[in-house]
Design a protein around this motif. Structure first.
Motif, PDB file in Angstrom:
ATOM      1  N   ALA A 127      34.773 -15.879  65.239  1.00 38.06           N
ATOM      2  CA  ALA A 127      34.749 -15.951  66.703  1.00 38.06           C
ATOM      3  C   ALA A 127      35.212 -17.314  67.215  1.00 38.06           C
ATOM      4  O   ALA A 127      35.717 -17.422  68.330  1.00 38.06           O
ATOM      5  CB  ALA A 127      33.338 -15.645  67.210  1.00 38.06           C
ATOM      6  N   GLN A 133      42.772 -15.624  66.328  1.00 38.67           N
ATOM      7  CA  GLN A 133      42.562 -14.447  67.180  1.00 38.67           C
ATOM      8  C   GLN A 133      43.791 -14.190  68.050  1.00 38.67           C
ATOM      9  O   GLN A 133      44.248 -13.048  68.172  1.00 38.67           O
ATOM     10  CB  GLN A 133      41.340 -14.657  68.082  1.00 38.67           C
ATOM     11  N   ASP A 143      41.231  -5.321  68.991  1.00 39.99           N
ATOM     12  CA  ASP A 143      39.816  -5.687  68.961  1.00 39.99           C
ATOM     13  C   ASP A 143      39.046  -4.550  69.607  1.00 39.99           C
ATOM     14  O   ASP A 143      39.141  -4.338  70.809  1.00 39.99           O
ATOM     15  CB  ASP A 143      39.593  -6.996  69.722  1.00 39.99           C
ATOM     16  N   THR A 147      31.790  -6.404  65.557  1.00 40.18           N
ATOM     17  CA  THR A 147      31.551  -7.744  65.018  1.00 40.18           C
ATOM     18  C   THR A 147      30.634  -7.642  63.809  1.00 40.18           C
ATOM     19  O   THR A 147      30.001  -6.614  63.582  1.00 40.18           O
ATOM     20  CB  THR A 147      30.882  -8.665  66.069  1.00 40.18           C
ATOM     21  N   LEU A 154      29.716 -15.595  63.527  1.00 41.43           N
ATOM     22  CA  LEU A 154      30.145 -14.302  64.031  1.00 41.43           C
ATOM     23  C   LEU A 154      31.632 -14.072  63.767  1.00 41.43           C
ATOM     24  O   LEU A 154      32.449 -14.965  63.967  1.00 41.43           O
ATOM     25  CB  LEU A 154      29.877 -14.219  65.543  1.00 41.43           C
ATOM     26  N   GLN A 155      31.975 -12.860  63.336  1.00 38.92           N
ATOM     27  CA  GLN A 155      33.360 -12.484  63.110  1.00 38.92           C
ATOM     28  C   GLN A 155      33.689 -11.239  63.922  1.00 38.92           C
ATOM     29  O   GLN A 155      32.864 -10.339  64.046  1.00 38.92           O
ATOM     30  CB  GLN A 155      33.605 -12.169  61.622  1.00 38.92           C
ATOM     31  N   HIS A 156      34.914 -11.219  64.458  1.00 34.49           N
ATOM     32  CA  HIS A 156      35.442 -10.031  65.125  1.00 34.49           C
ATOM     33  C   HIS A 156      36.209  -9.225  64.083  1.00 34.49           C
ATOM     34  O   HIS A 156      36.929  -9.790  63.268  1.00 34.49           O
ATOM     35  CB  HIS A 156      36.396 -10.416  66.264  1.00 34.49           C
TER      36      HIS A 156
END
Length: 166
Positions: A127, A133, A143, A147, A154-156
């Motif tokens: 994130a 991104q 997206d 998550t 945190l990762q998307h």
């Protein structure tokens, strides 16, 4: 004549090992991705991980990533036909020249050619890694709001549908 600033090919130890060991990243980038040497060590133990190099139009190795088939619980999505994109990096001295973007634009065709069973490319991006991104969204990753908690926060989860032709 290849009009792209870069091209993709599978890693070849004899040609690429030394160059990739010499890769440099900024300290803030190392937090988000593995250096090629680390990713290659893991890939050497897993036949489902396919190291790929990004070459400049002049044939110089400028970038690297791993495609991970049958990633199991790592996969992040419930799709057995998905492939995971991991450890994308471009050598610090080569950044800002469009290599990563060109490589990601070529990735769907590369996956179609070498992994005909795959219908989706999936990745996790931190994130806080806004540069990555932006890159992934620019080249067509989606997206969908998923998550997960990764090793450094945190990762998307991003998705790219691999379209089949014919």
């Amino acid at each position: 004549m290849n009009s792209s600033p870069s091209q993709l090919r599978f890693y070849a130890k004899e040609e690429d090992f030394e160059t990739l060991q010499g890769f440099e990243l900024l300290s803030e980038q190392v937090e988000f991705t593995a250096l090629p040497g680390e990713a290659l060590e893991v890939a050497a133990q897993d036949p489902n991980r396919y190291p790929v190099v990004i070459q400049s139009a002049e044939g110089e190795t400028v970038g690297f990533f791993v495609l991970h088939l049958n990633a199991g619980s790592d996969l992040l999505v419930d799709n057995p036909r998905a492939i995971l994109l991991r450890a994308l990096s471009v050598d610090f001295r080569q950044q800002g020249k469009g290599y990563a973007k060109a490589a990601m634009l070529q990735l769907p065709a590369f996956v179609r050619e070498h992994f005909p069973e795959v219908d989706e490319i999936v990745l996790a991006v931190n994130a806080r890694n806004l540069t990555a991104q932006r890159l992934y969204l620019q080249v067509g990753f989606e997206d969908r709001g998923l998550t997960r908690l990764g090793p450094v926060g945190l990762q998307h989860i991003y998705h790219f549908k691999v379209e089949r032709t014919g």
